[in-house]
Design a protein around this motif. Sequence first.
Motif, PDB file in Angstrom:
ATOM      1  N   UNK A 122       0.838  -1.206   0.000  1.00  0.00           N
ATOM      2  CA  UNK A 122       0.000   0.000   0.000  1.00  0.00           C
ATOM      3  C   UNK A 122       0.872   1.255   0.000  1.00  0.00           C
ATOM      4  N   UNK A 123       1.916   1.255   0.832  1.00  0.00           N
ATOM      5  CA  UNK A 123       2.827   2.398   0.891  1.00  0.00           C
ATOM      6  C   UNK A 123       3.511   2.631  -0.458  1.00  0.00           C
ATOM      7  N   UNK A 124       3.986   1.554  -1.067  1.00  0.00           N
ATOM      8  CA  UNK A 124       4.649   1.676  -2.366  1.00  0.00           C
ATOM      9  C   UNK A 124       3.697   2.225  -3.425  1.00  0.00           C
ATOM     10  N   UNK A 125       2.456   1.761  -3.416  1.00  0.00           N
ATOM     11  CA  UNK A 125       1.470   2.255  -4.387  1.00  0.00           C
ATOM     12  C   UNK A 125       1.146   3.732  -4.146  1.00  0.00           C
ATOM     13  N   UNK A 126       1.030   4.128  -2.889  1.00  0.00           N
ATOM     14  CA  UNK A 126       0.764   5.531  -2.564  1.00  0.00           C
ATOM     15  C   UNK A 126       1.919   6.420  -3.016  1.00  0.00           C
ATOM     16  N   UNK A 127       3.134   5.977  -2.740  1.00  0.00           N
ATOM     17  CA  UNK A 127       4.287   6.792  -3.127  1.00  0.00           C
ATOM     18  C   UNK A 127       4.442   6.840  -4.645  1.00  0.00           C
ATOM     19  N   UNK A 128       4.151   5.749  -5.304  1.00  0.00           N
ATOM     20  CA  UNK A 128       4.212   5.744  -6.773  1.00  0.00           C
ATOM     21  C   UNK A 128       3.217   6.746  -7.344  1.00  0.00           C
ATOM     22  N   UNK A 129       1.993   6.723  -6.838  1.00  0.00           N
ATOM     23  CA  UNK A 129       0.971   7.660  -7.320  1.00  0.00           C
ATOM     24  C   UNK A 129       1.346   9.104  -7.004  1.00  0.00           C
ATOM     25  N   UNK A 132       5.141   9.764  -9.214  1.00  0.00           N
ATOM     26  CA  UNK A 132       5.218   9.539 -10.655  1.00  0.00           C
ATOM     27  C   UNK A 132       4.911  10.804 -11.458  1.00  0.00           C
ATOM     28  N   UNK A 133       3.885  11.581 -11.102  1.00  0.00           N
ATOM     29  CA  UNK A 133       3.655  12.834 -11.835  1.00  0.00           C
ATOM     30  C   UNK A 133       4.840  13.805 -11.740  1.00  0.00           C
ATOM     31  N   UNK A 134       5.500  13.837 -10.604  1.00  0.00           N
ATOM     32  CA  UNK A 134       6.663  14.707 -10.430  1.00  0.00           C
ATOM     33  C   UNK A 134       7.804  14.243 -11.329  1.00  0.00           C
ATOM     34  N   UNK A 135       8.007  12.945 -11.397  1.00  0.00           N
ATOM     35  CA  UNK A 135       9.051  12.382 -12.250  1.00  0.00           C
ATOM     36  C   UNK A 135       8.770  12.737 -13.704  1.00  0.00           C
ATOM     37  N   UNK A 136       7.530  12.606 -14.124  1.00  0.00           N
ATOM     38  CA  UNK A 136       7.152  12.942 -15.504  1.00  0.00           C
ATOM     39  C   UNK A 136       7.334  14.439 -15.770  1.00  0.00           C
ATOM     40  N   UNK A 137       6.905  15.277 -14.845  1.00  0.00           N
ATOM     41  CA  UNK A 137       7.026  16.728 -15.027  1.00  0.00           C
ATOM     42  C   UNK A 137       8.485  17.157 -15.125  1.00  0.00           C
ATOM     43  N   UNK A 138       9.345  16.532 -14.349  1.00  0.00           N
ATOM     44  CA  UNK A 138      10.767  16.878 -14.388  1.00  0.00           C
ATOM     45  C   UNK A 138      11.520  16.156 -15.496  1.00  0.00           C
ATOM     46  N   UNK A 139      10.799  15.288 -16.230  1.00  0.00           N
ATOM     47  CA  UNK A 139      11.371  14.511 -17.346  1.00  0.00           C
ATOM     48  C   UNK A 139      12.553  13.650 -16.877  1.00  0.00           C
TER      49      UNK A 139
END
Length: 141
Positions: A122-129, A132-139
């Motif tokens: 659950x923790x891993x899924x929460x952190x991924x969600x 992940x948008x931050x990782x995408x935004x920062x490319x």
Amino acid sequence: MAARSLRHLIGDATLAGRVHLGGDQLSTSLADIQAGKLRALAIAAEQRSALLPSVPTLREQGFGGIDIEGWNGLLAPSGTPADILSRLQAAAAGAVRDPQVQQRLQTLGAEPVGSDAQSLDDLLQQQRARFLPMVAQLKLE
């Protein structure tokens, strides 16, 4: 990145005065904070650390939404048989409950909690969600 590498990049540079502000896991910086080599300005968690109760959280200082707690988990390869996973989880949970292990982890700056496989997932899924948008935004790749 290994903890020693992160320590080298952040902690050692901060101790040497080449970096004026940095972030690190408490487990790698607690000894330097206690020795007066580093000054803890804030904890990036929802609540203050029991190990540094006088250090306020970022939220307490007006910086909400930056709650990032460090954690460690025991992971196994996909496909590991359930009976082996159960034995590993039971052994890890038993170790975290052991008073000597708890004392040692606290000395190192970790706050032992212990949980089950579903809680970690659950923790891993929460952190991924969350990240992940931050990782995408920062490319980042």
